[in-house]
Design a protein around this motif. Structure first.
Motif, PDB file in Angstrom:
ATOM      1  N   THR E  84       0.815  -1.217   0.000  1.00 46.89           N
ATOM      2  CA  THR E  84       0.000   0.000   0.000  1.00 46.89           C
ATOM      3  C   THR E  84       0.846   1.263   0.000  1.00 46.89           C
ATOM      4  O   THR E  84       0.623   2.157  -0.819  1.00 46.89           O
ATOM      5  CB  THR E  84      -0.931   0.001   1.219  1.00 46.89           C
ATOM      6  OG1 THR E  84      -0.167  -0.331   2.370  1.00 46.89           O
ATOM      7  CG2 THR E  84      -2.041  -0.987   1.046  1.00 46.89           C
ATOM      8  N   SER E 143      -4.600   3.655  -2.254  1.00 46.00           N
ATOM      9  CA  SER E 143      -3.704   2.789  -1.489  1.00 46.00           C
ATOM     10  C   SER E 143      -3.460   3.365  -0.093  1.00 46.00           C
ATOM     11  O   SER E 143      -3.297   2.606   0.863  1.00 46.00           O
ATOM     12  CB  SER E 143      -2.398   2.602  -2.234  1.00 46.00           C
ATOM     13  OG  SER E 143      -1.887   3.849  -2.593  1.00 46.00           O
ATOM     14  N   ALA E 147      -4.050   1.669   3.331  1.00 47.16           N
ATOM     15  CA  ALA E 147      -2.918   1.558   4.258  1.00 47.16           C
ATOM     16  C   ALA E 147      -3.319   2.003   5.649  1.00 47.16           C
ATOM     17  O   ALA E 147      -2.991   1.351   6.646  1.00 47.16           O
ATOM     18  CB  ALA E 147      -1.752   2.399   3.749  1.00 47.16           C
TER      19      ALA E 147
END
Lengths: 98, 500, 122, 506, 155, 81
Positions: E84, E143, E147
């Motif tokens: 990520t 991402s 994350a």
């Protein structure tokens, strides 16, 4: 203590309200931010975007044009803020193996 | 060709490095440190080059994406921003070189995160310095703020809570700034700093503008730890890792002070502000109060980092006092003190890091080893910086105080003079307390039994010692050449409306 | 009077929300509540900007072929909208980081009440 | 204006002691080499200073701008008669003190001798800088350096008492320095000039009496701490915990005299006699000084510790000089300047003697001194010379200066100060002569058997300063033309112009 | 301590698959839908409200939904947790790389008008430039939000 | 009259803010906060800021809500005030 803080906040709210009363009213198309030319006769950014966005970037959504072209560095900063958030969570939450 | 890109390159290089570090760390962990140092060094080089260009050939305007200022964002490298970017990147470079070992010692395992956040922090700070757009400033402010919240969150067990407090207060500060900016924007219709300051005289009713400005000052004051808003600072700096503190403490508050300078000297006519509104007087008085309060609190501390943190509150007060004077001398004093204090505080925090790495602690009553003998260079660097903090000539700290005293006397502001004197004395009290610990044989044997285990046996490694000594030397150089600095760099940045 | 209310009620409400958020941050002792207060403060500021972009009789900021683009009064001011997109993102990320901090704090002290935390830290 | 020459010599003179510091620190393991550096620096500095004397006597002024401190203000050194006068005293007495120090620290087995010698050199460098600085800001810079350099010497013994005294000293000195900085800044704001000028440069710019008084008081508080003016004196007796050579050089010559020198600079070269008179500042200064003289002498009577008694005597005698300056008459000013030199030689002799007695016999109290005149004849003879001088007995040099001070009191028509001088002379006798009586006319105790004189490294300097006092008493113009210099300075200050020295060259 | 039912099985350490089959199936079915909407929002940002950020949030939402429904470990193939942050960095690099590319082409930072594509007129260059950087924004936002979610859960 | 609807939305927003702050159950507070965000989004939409409203809805009700819930489940659901 709680009362004190509430009173301070009330005073603060009063000051804010007083100042807000001097701002242009809601919906005022002639307010400094919304009109076409400013007091010095120069074009104001907001109206300039409306009339130039399509010409400059062949994109009808003005917000997108401003976001990603006129003020694209703001958006770069915004992306980096998001990225910073990710790194920050990693940095804060990562448990170290003993 | 590169010269014209300098205003962009300073923050953009940091941003690029921040993005590259997570990828580089996949290859080799040590690479993140190297990359961070390299990027900072590069930015320092750009900044120096930019400063040279600005002093010889005039200011640099950079129109991002090629759009003209009121429509696009503009970066400006004028004497003030070039000066600040040079010392911000310079001090950061030294702190990062020093951090190599400290990070491995204190926050090992997440060093990639540390360096990436450090780069983001520096990108934010340098971006705040170079940007000429008030909203872009907010974006950079948030980048740097987010990075510093999280950098501070790792350290001793109490670090997350202090970081959380910093986060809530810092976010409130940013919200205040944004609200104030909304008031200004609605009254003026522009976000470009130069444009706003050029249109402000036409605004009929200035009440919203003044309130907006006050809100912005309030928000920045929170970031800068101006006196009653300083609550976050001491905890944040104390509990964070030494590497993070050494990076954030010297420059974080300075850049906030820079924004305050921008707002109060460039956005609005400073003379109008001084003569018609109480804003400068309030800032000055808060600065004066902070000088006394910070010094008094620093005297009561046992932990070296906490003492230095409170000392930062006091030193920020000096800058605020200079800003509050709203006169050329006050301006010179504030700018020069920002520079000097960045170097002094960086030096002091780096030495603290040296102690932590070698001794494992930095608590005053436990500093009973013969540090004079085992860590002579660190002790010498600390002494230099401490004496400079006290304000003894010919070290740098004296001269900024000299301008502040001159400025206060010029306005017959005897209260400020008295506060300056008193605060310097208090500085002397708490710093000589440490110096006695470093240099003199203690009278009574320590009651701690674990002292022997923590005894330092040797000086800090060269990669930590070198930046420390460079900073200590810089204090002497800055002191000796301060007239040159003032006449070459600071005088050209005094806004013409201030009158000289 | 009605004119004033019509023109300014948004500001009044937003000032109220702003201060409610501040009140929550100052008075509430639960850290999660503080975060919520913070979120309200941010929302209030964002709405403040949005209100500034409003023009009576104007349409949304996507080009409408039926309306002349030269007459700027026909479209809302897109600049504050753009800026607030950024501000919202910043607010979200800040919230995310603050949650991360809260989780770390909870992991270590098993509470989010400020008085208890301070007690446990002694 | 006198001809001003650019010369690097004053800078070298100031740098010689400072350059010795790293050398001293580096040779900490080899005491002989270390002491060699000290002596070399002492001789170099003194030689450089003396080499400037003929030029100054011929009316030339030597100056050197080191660098610009702040726009319009340079860190610069200038050798005018006044500065040279003081620099000669310091640098020449440093040589003697160096020899004496070596004997003393080795005899007393002091710890941390390297730090001791390094700080000593720093102090002397700073004092020379004070003497030769051309403007107020340079003065302040060296003044602060001196404060800092003295601190390690005061706490040298590292006992609880010495720490307390050290903190007290530092508090006083730093506060004084800050007040001086404020006063300097104010002066700059008023006059946009800080260069010392005979007769002062504040004459035209001070209009308001309140401001003038406040500024003057700031200055006097700033320099008065080091000059031991009451009520700012209490650090001085406390600082007597330092080793005796420190007390001797720093508390009889360098530190306190730079305070007094500061008073001279402020009164004669910043404000100027005319301004002082116009705003009644001379009265303030004279009153403070007179009170200090009498009180210090009375307190000295009651001290049993020899060094403390000497310290209070110092406080009194420093105020002689201040009073001389405050009289604003040429003779008084000249007497003050002469007393600066004469008190230095006589008082340093007394301190040297006290140190020799301590190292040799480990006695610090006056009541223990019975019969030591027979054990340490040379030392006590020198002591006698010093005592007689300070009490105003001819032909010791301090008589000359006291004579001119009295003359100044008469000529300025302020007879009350004449009375002060005379009364203080009597008090001097009252607190000094019992020591002599004990030393020479009382039988010594059993503890004195087997003791003789201290090491020659100490006795020789003692004898030299005593002889020096005697010579300067008999021939006030001997060696370095102190008399001519003092007369020239006082004339130039009173006249508000420089360069009346021309033609006095040998 | 009140015992509340947990809406999702977010165990203290790691998120397991939901115990309810409805949620499992719904998340599996909804996720592609959300992804399509997200892509639409992203690509249609030029003509209607939407754009990189909103699209990214929607894409992230789909992945988070999968994570919550099917469990943390089972969805690593969709979006590995270790990727990520690097993926976010890649998104940022696309953005900043576009900016520097403009610098290399002789313009100012992010000035799309100087791109060496002679077959396009400047407005369209800008239009495609906008699209290109929005790709970076989408990637980063998607991402990074994943994350943050992963790190909140896992540490 | 549309402004009256907006006033109503504002009132709802203020109320949900107060409820969120007063609730002792943090999960309930989080849901109310989502409502707050949603109200904000609706107001934005009524002010014509469609882009912002869309973002606020996606973020305020979506991302923040999820984060909030994750955080609450991982910490505690109770609040003393």
């Amino acid at each position: 203590m709680k009362l004190h803080q509430a009173l301070v906040l009330l005073a603060f709210a009063a000051v804010l309200t007083m100042a807000a009363m001097q701002l242009p009213a809601r919906g005022d198309a002639a307010s400094p931010a919304n009109r076409v030319f400013n007091t010095r006769g120069e074009p104001v950014a907001g109206a300039h975007y409306i009339s130039h966005a399509e010409k400059d970037a062949a994109t009808p959504n003005m917000v997108t044009v401003i976001l990603a072209d006129y003020r694209s560095f703001d958006t770069l900063g915004e992306t980096l803020v998001v990225f910073a958030g990710g790194i920050a969570c990693l940095f804060i939450l990562r448990r170290l193996k003993p | 060709m590169m010269t014209s890109h300098i205003p962009l390159l300073i923050p953009a290089t940091f941003l690029l490095a921040a993005l590259l570090i997570p990828l580089a760390a996949l290859l080799w962990r040590r690479l993140s440190w190297l990359l961070a140092v390299a990027a900072t060094g590069l930015c320092f080089f750009y900044a120096v080059k930019g400063l040279a260009h600005v002093t010889t050939a005039g200011r640099l305007h950079y129109h991002l994406a090629g759009w003209q200022p009121p429509f696009g964002i503009e970066f400006v490298l004028d004497p003030l921003s070039a000066f600040f970017s040079v010392f911000v990147t310079g001090v950061a470079l030294l702190a990062l070189i020093h951090a190599g070992r400290v990070v491995a010692h204190e926050v090992s395992g997440v060093d990639m995160g540390f360096y990436a956040l450090a780069m983001l922090l520096l990108a934010g700070l340098s971006g705040m310095v170079v940007t000429g757009d008030l909203f872009n400033l907010y974006v950079f402010l948030e980048i740097s703020a987010l990075a510093s919240y999280s950098l501070i969150a790792r350290g001793d067990p109490r670090a997350p809570l202090s970081a959380f407090r910093y986060l809530t207060l810092g976010t409130t500060g940013a919200a205040f700034y944004l609200l104030g900016l909304a008031f200004v924007y609605m009254s003026v219709g522009s976000l470009n700093l130069a444009d706003v300051s050029h249109l402000l005289p036409d605004v009929g009713d200035t009440r919203p503008v003044l309130l907006g400005l006050s809100l912005m000052v309030l928000g920045i004051g929170l970031k800068m730890a101006l006196f009653p808003l300083h609550a976050w600072l001491a905890d944040a700096y104390t509990h964070a890792s030494s590497a993070a503190t050494a990076l954030i403490a010297p420059i974080g508050t300075k850049v906030a002070a820079y924004v305050l300078l921008r707002l109060m000297f460039f956005l609005v006519d400073p003379q109008y502000l001084r003569d018609q509104t109480p804003l400068p007087a309030i800032v000055g008085c808060l600065g004066a109060a902070g000088m006394l309060w910070g010094s008094i609190m620093a005297m009561c501390q046992k932990e070296l980092k906490r003492m230095l943190a409170y000392s930062s509150v006091a030193q920020v007060g000096y800058i605020a006092l200079g800003i509050g004077l709203a006169s050329p001398l006050g301006f010179i004093g504030a700018t020069l003190h920002a520079l000097n204090h960045a170097c002094m505080k960086a030096c002091l925090f780096l030495v603290t890091g040296n102690f932590r790495v070698r001794l494992g602690h930095s608590t005053l009553p436990r500093l009973v080893d013969d540090l004079r003998r085992t860590m002579p260079w660190s002790a010498a660097a600390f002494t230099t910086a401490a004496i400079s903090m006290v304000g003894l000539p010919p070290l740098a700290g004296f001269f900024s105080k000299w301008y502040l005293v001159l400025g206060s006397i010029q306005q017959s502001n005897w209260v400020f003079v008295a506060v300056l004197v008193a605060s310097s004395l208090l500085n002397a009290v708490y710093f000589f307390r440490v110096l006695e610990r470093l240099y003199l044989t203690p009278l009574a044997p320590p009651d701690d039994t674990d002292v022997a285990a923590a005894a330092a046996t040797r000086e800090a490694p060269a990669s930590m010692l070198a930046p420390t000594l460079v900073l200590a030397g810089a204090l002497l150089v800055l002191g000796i050449f301060n007239a040159w600095i003032v006449s070459t760099f600071i005088n050209p940045m005094i806004p013409s409306r201030l009158g000289w | 009077m009605l004119e004033i209310i019509k023109g300014y009620y948004a500001y009044f409400f937003l000032v109220a929300v702003f201060c409610i958020g501040l009140f929550g941050m100052m008075v509430k002792r639960n850290l999660m509540k503080k975060v919520m207060g913070m979120s309200m403060v941010q929302s209030a500021v964002i709405l403040f900007w949005i209100v500034s972009a409003f023009k009576d009789g104007a349409t949304v900021t996507v080009l409408d072929p039926a309306r002349a683009v030269e007459d700027a009064d026909l479209y809302l001011n897109p600049l504050p909208h753009t800026l607030m997109l950024t501000a919202i993102v910043v607010a979200v990320v800040t919230l995310g980081v603050s949650f991360a901090l809260l989780i770390v704090i909870y992991r270590r002290y098993r509470t989010l009440e400020e008085p208890l935390l301070l007690e446990k830290m002694q | 204006m006198p001809v001003t020459h650019e010369s690097v010599i004053p800078l070298l003179a100031v740098l010689a002691p400072l350059a010795a510091i790293p050398l001293i620190l580096l040779s900490s393991r080899r005491p002989n080499l270390r002491e060699f550096w000290t002596l070399a620096a002492a001789f170099t500095a003194c030689g450089l200073i003396l080499s400037l004397l003929p030029g100054v006597l011929a009316g030339r002024t030597v100056a050197y701008d080191i660098l610009t401190i702040s726009p319009g203000i340079a860190l610069s050194l200038r050798v005018d008669p006044t500065g040279l006068f003081f620099a000669i005293i310091c640098s020449s007495l440093w040589i003697l003190t160096s020899f004496y120090s070596i004997g003393y620290v080795r005899g007393a087995g002091e710890k941390k001798q390297t730090r001791y010698f390094a700080s000593f050199a720093l102090c002397i460098g700073a004092t020379l800088g004070i003497a030769l600085s051309a403007n107020l800001l340079s003065f302040v810079i060296f003044y602060e350096m001196l404060s800092l350099g003295t601190y390690p010497l005061v706490i040298h013994k590292e006992t609880r008492e010495s720490y307390r005294s050290g903190r007290m000293y530092l508090t006083y000195a730093l506060s004084a320095g800050l007040l001086l900085i404020v006063a300097t800044a104010w002066t700059w704001a008023l006059a946009h000039n800080l260069d010392f000028r005979p007769g002062g440069f504040l004459g035209g710019v001070l209009a308001d009496e309140g401001a003038a008084r406040a500024l003057f008081l700031l200055f006097i508080a700033g320099v008065g701490v080091k000059a031991g003016l009451m009520p700012l004196h209490s650090w001085l007796p406390a600082a007597m915990v330092a080793p005796t050579p420190v007390s001797a050089l720093l508390h009889a010559v360098a530190v306190v005299k730079s305070g007094v020198f500061g008073v001279i600079r402020v009164a004669g070269f910043v404000f100027g006699p005319a301004t002082m008179q116009a705003f009644g500042l001379d009265t303030i200064l004279a009153a403070v000084a007179a009170v200090t003289i009498i009180l210090a002498s009375v307190i000295a009577l009651r001290q049993d510790n020899l060094k403390k008694r000497l310290a209070f005597s110092t406080i009194g005698h420093l105020s002689y000089i201040v009073l001389g300056v405050a009289l604003l008459s040429p003779e008084g000013f000249m007497g003050g300047l002469l007393h600066l030199a004469n008190h230095a030689t006589t008082k340093i002799a007394l301190f040297f003697c006290a140190g020799a007695i301590y190292v040799n016999l480990h006695k610090t109290e006056i009541s223990e001194l019975d019969g030591i005149g027979k054990v340490m004849p040379w030392t006590m003879a020198a002591f006698t010379v010093g005592v007689l001088g300070l009490s105003g007995v001819p032909p010791i040099n301090a008589f000359v200066s006291k004579f001119y001070l009295c003359k100044g009191a008469v000529s300025s028509g302020q007879l009350v100060f004449l009375a002060v001088f005379l009364a203080s002379g009597l008090l001097n006798m009252a607190y000094f002569f019992p020591i002599l009586h004990r030393a020479f006319f009382r039988p010594g105790g059993a503890g004195l058997h087997g003791h003789s004189e201290a090491s020659p490294l100490m006795v020789v300097p003692i004898v030299i300063v005593a002889v020096l006092s005697l010579v300067l008493g008999l021939y006030p113009n001997a060696l370095v033309h102190f008399f001519d210099l003092a007369r020239g300075i006082s004339q130039s200050v009173m006249a508000g112009a420089a360069a009346p020295l021309a033609g006095l060259a040998p | 301590m009140i015992e509340h039912a947990r809406p999702f099985d977010l165990a203290a350490d790691r998120c397991g698959p939901s115990s309810s089959p409805i949620i499992r199936i719904a998340s599996r079915g909804l996720a592609p839908l959300i992804q399509i909407i997200g892509l639409y929002v992203f690509f249609h940002g030029h003509y209607s409200p939407g754009g990189g950020f909103q699209g990214g949030v929607l894409l992230a939402a789909s992945i988070i939904l999968l994570r919550m429904g099917l469990g943390f470990a089972n969805t690593q193939t969709v979006m590995p947790s270790g990727w990520t942050v690097p993926l976010g960095a890649v998104g940022g690099l696309i953005y900043i790389g576009t900016g520097f590319f403009a610098v290399l082409c002789g313009g100012n930072f992010l000035d799309y008008g100087v791109f060496p594509m002679p077959w396009l007129d400047p407005p369209h260059l800008h239009s495609y430039g906008i699209l290109f950087i929005e790709v970076g924004v989408t990637l980063t936002v998607m991402s990074t939000l994943v994350a943050i979610f992963d790190h909140l859960l896992d540490g | 009259m549309s402004w009256l609807i907006e006033v109503f939305l504002f009132v709802l927003m203020v109320v949900s803010a107060l409820v969120a702050l007063r609730s002792r159950d943090l999960l309930a507070a989080a849901v109310t906060l989502s409502l707050f965000s949603f109200m904000a989004a609706v107001i934005m939409a009524s002010l014509g800021a469609i882009d912002v409203a869309f973002t606020e809805a996606v973020v305020g009700a979506g991302a923040v809500g999820v984060f909030n819930i994750v955080a609450i489940t991982l910490t505690t659901r109770e609040s003393r005030d």
